[in-house]
Motif scaffolding. Structure first.
Motif, PDB file in Angstrom:
ATOM      1  N   UNK A   2       0.411  -0.731  -0.005  1.00  0.00           N
ATOM      2  CA  UNK A   2      -0.022   0.041  -0.086  1.00  0.00           C
ATOM      3  C   UNK A   2       0.357   1.218   0.287  1.00  0.00           C
ATOM      4  N   UNK A   3       1.700   0.857   1.006  1.00  0.00           N
ATOM      5  CA  UNK A   3       2.707   2.075   1.036  1.00  0.00           C
ATOM      6  C   UNK A   3       3.458   2.322  -0.407  1.00  0.00           C
ATOM      7  N   UNK A   4       3.564   1.823  -1.252  1.00  0.00           N
ATOM      8  CA  UNK A   4       4.356   1.902  -2.877  1.00  0.00           C
ATOM      9  C   UNK A   4       3.341   2.055  -3.910  1.00  0.00           C
ATOM     10  N   UNK A   5       1.599   2.010  -3.656  1.00  0.00           N
ATOM     11  CA  UNK A   5       0.999   2.477  -4.358  1.00  0.00           C
ATOM     12  C   UNK A   5       1.001   3.848  -4.511  1.00  0.00           C
ATOM     13  N   UNK A   6       0.703   4.122  -2.808  1.00  0.00           N
ATOM     14  CA  UNK A   6       0.528   5.940  -2.235  1.00  0.00           C
ATOM     15  C   UNK A   6       2.039   6.585  -3.016  1.00  0.00           C
ATOM     16  N   UNK A   7       3.501   5.915  -2.633  1.00  0.00           N
ATOM     17  CA  UNK A   7       3.947   6.676  -3.304  1.00  0.00           C
ATOM     18  C   UNK A   7       4.185   6.262  -5.195  1.00  0.00           C
ATOM     19  N   UNK A   8       3.783   6.124  -5.403  1.00  0.00           N
ATOM     20  CA  UNK A   8       3.483   5.920  -6.819  1.00  0.00           C
ATOM     21  C   UNK A   8       2.458   7.160  -7.238  1.00  0.00           C
ATOM     22  N   UNK A   9       1.456   7.324  -6.943  1.00  0.00           N
ATOM     23  CA  UNK A   9       0.841   7.943  -6.973  1.00  0.00           C
ATOM     24  C   UNK A   9       1.052   9.704  -6.966  1.00  0.00           C
ATOM     25  N   UNK A  10       1.982   9.782  -5.363  1.00  0.00           N
ATOM     26  CA  UNK A  10       1.982  10.783  -5.038  1.00  0.00           C
ATOM     27  C   UNK A  10       2.968  11.155  -6.339  1.00  0.00           C
ATOM     28  N   UNK A  11       3.944  10.366  -6.225  1.00  0.00           N
ATOM     29  CA  UNK A  11       5.215  10.718  -7.625  1.00  0.00           C
ATOM     30  C   UNK A  11       4.918  11.128  -8.861  1.00  0.00           C
ATOM     31  N   UNK A  12       4.140  10.368  -9.247  1.00  0.00           N
ATOM     32  CA  UNK A  12       3.728   9.995 -10.730  1.00  0.00           C
ATOM     33  C   UNK A  12       3.071  11.474 -11.284  1.00  0.00           C
ATOM     34  N   UNK A  13       2.638  11.941 -10.900  1.00  0.00           N
ATOM     35  CA  UNK A  13       1.848  13.275 -11.821  1.00  0.00           C
ATOM     36  C   UNK A  13       3.604  14.349 -12.457  1.00  0.00           C
ATOM     37  N   UNK A  14       4.290  15.078 -10.825  1.00  0.00           N
ATOM     38  CA  UNK A  14       5.451  15.344 -10.836  1.00  0.00           C
ATOM     39  C   UNK A  14       6.399  14.692 -11.644  1.00  0.00           C
ATOM     40  N   UNK A  15       6.480  13.553 -11.515  1.00  0.00           N
ATOM     41  CA  UNK A  15       7.664  12.417 -12.926  1.00  0.00           C
ATOM     42  C   UNK A  15       7.556  12.756 -14.849  1.00  0.00           C
ATOM     43  N   UNK A  16       5.413  13.130 -14.919  1.00  0.00           N
ATOM     44  CA  UNK A  16       5.552  13.055 -15.729  1.00  0.00           C
ATOM     45  C   UNK A  16       5.969  14.406 -16.740  1.00  0.00           C
ATOM     46  N   UNK A  17       5.856  14.726 -14.950  1.00  0.00           N
ATOM     47  CA  UNK A  17       5.854  16.461 -15.856  1.00  0.00           C
ATOM     48  C   UNK A  17       7.599  17.039 -16.239  1.00  0.00           C
ATOM     49  N   UNK A  18       8.227  15.493 -15.444  1.00  0.00           N
ATOM     50  CA  UNK A  18       9.676  16.144 -16.381  1.00  0.00           C
ATOM     51  C   UNK A  18      10.007  15.293 -17.452  1.00  0.00           C
ATOM     52  N   UNK A  19       8.920  14.536 -17.233  1.00  0.00           N
ATOM     53  CA  UNK A  19       9.500  13.286 -18.837  1.00  0.00           C
ATOM     54  C   UNK A  19       8.649  14.555 -20.078  1.00  0.00           C
ATOM     55  N   UNK A  20       7.796  15.481 -19.358  1.00  0.00           N
ATOM     56  CA  UNK A  20       7.383  16.195 -20.938  1.00  0.00           C
ATOM     57  C   UNK A  20       8.522  17.907 -21.062  1.00  0.00           C
ATOM     58  N   UNK A  21       9.398  17.862 -19.965  1.00  0.00           N
ATOM     59  CA  UNK A  21      10.512  18.605 -19.510  1.00  0.00           C
ATOM     60  C   UNK A  21      11.561  18.029 -20.715  1.00  0.00           C
ATOM     61  N   UNK A  22      11.668  16.487 -21.061  1.00  0.00           N
ATOM     62  CA  UNK A  22      12.714  15.316 -21.651  1.00  0.00           C
ATOM     63  C   UNK A  22      12.103  15.444 -23.007  1.00  0.00           C
ATOM     64  N   UNK A  23      11.236  15.581 -23.419  1.00  0.00           N
ATOM     65  CA  UNK A  23      10.944  15.303 -24.312  1.00  0.00           C
ATOM     66  C   UNK A  23      11.029  17.072 -25.357  1.00  0.00           C
ATOM     67  N   UNK A  24       9.895  17.901 -24.552  1.00  0.00           N
ATOM     68  CA  UNK A  24      10.646  19.205 -25.243  1.00  0.00           C
ATOM     69  C   UNK A  24      12.074  19.509 -25.329  1.00  0.00           C
ATOM     70  N   UNK A  25      12.539  19.238 -25.102  1.00  0.00           N
ATOM     71  CA  UNK A  25      14.492  18.839 -25.042  1.00  0.00           C
ATOM     72  C   UNK A  25      14.507  18.456 -26.277  1.00  0.00           C
TER      73      UNK A  25
END
Length: 218
Positions: A2-25
């Motif tokens: 459960x802790x990992x699922x919560x961490x996944x849910x918390x971290x995914x939006x910020x990681x996707x934001x970083x992925x967008x920057x990587x794609x833009x670069x």
């Protein structure tokens, strides 16, 4: 679990934001790097020796210097000469130069592979050297080089992770910052690797399909 699922849910939006920057670069590096590669590829085949030598030197320098050194040069080195660039622009310029140098070799090979008979046919029709380059060599050379260019585009996307070293808030930078806060380095870097793979693997499959399709028509 459960802790990992919560961490996944918390971290995914910020990681996707970083992925967008990587794609833009990646997109910016390719948009500027591929025209540079085209010019260098033609210049490296020029009949005028000084132009050819300068183009080959630029290509070899771009291929010989590690991408990380180029990034440091743009972000940390240029300010000593009085030119300060934002982090994202520094990374984009460095990666565009890398793309230009490496892809020039793909394109030079593609241009050289255009059948000599088609070039002679264009000249027999009275086409100028410029028109022959624009209507015969350029489109066919690009078509031949396309699979290699697509493969290098994937490598460029993966190379954006180096921009972390010059403070660009791309995927690797976001991942490291998050791992430093939650101390779940293994989980965070596994997530980052998965996101890179989600983009890179389908793109690699597409490159292989394009290469096979092109082989049928060459």
């Amino acid at each position: 679990m459960t802790g990992f699922l919560e961490l996944f849910g918390q971290s995914l939006p910020s990681l996707l934001g970083g992925l967008r920057v990587s794609a833009l670069l990646t997109l910016v590096a390719l948009l500027f790097g591929l025209p540079i590669a085209t010019v260098l590829a033609f210049a490296a085949r020029a009949k005028v020796a000084p132009i050819r030598v300068v183009a080959v030197v630029v290509i070899e320098i771009g291929r010989g210097i590690p991408a990380l050194v180029l990034l440091y040069f743009m972000y940390f080195g240029l300010p000593d000469a009085g030119l300060t660039l934002p982090a994202f622009l520094s990374a984009a310029v460095a990666l565009a130069f890398m793309v230009g140098a490496y892809c020039a070799e793909y394109l030079r090979g593609g241009f050289s592979a255009v059948p000599q008979g088609e070039i002679e046919g264009a000249q027999a029709l009275g086409m100028s050297d410029f028109d022959t380059m624009r209507y015969v060599i350029l489109p066919q050379g690009w078509r031949i080089a396309l699979p290699g260019l697509m493969g290098f585009a994937i490598l460029t996307f993966q190379s954006t992770s180096l921009a972390y070293n010059v403070t660009v808030r791309e995927l690797m930078s976001i991942t490291y910052s998050a791992a430093s806060q939650n101390f779940q380095h293994l989980f965070m870097f596994l997530m980052a690797g998965l996101l890179y793979a989600i983009v890179s693997i389908p793109a690699s499959w597409l490159s292989v399909l394009v290469e096979k399709r092109m082989a049928k028509h060459l």
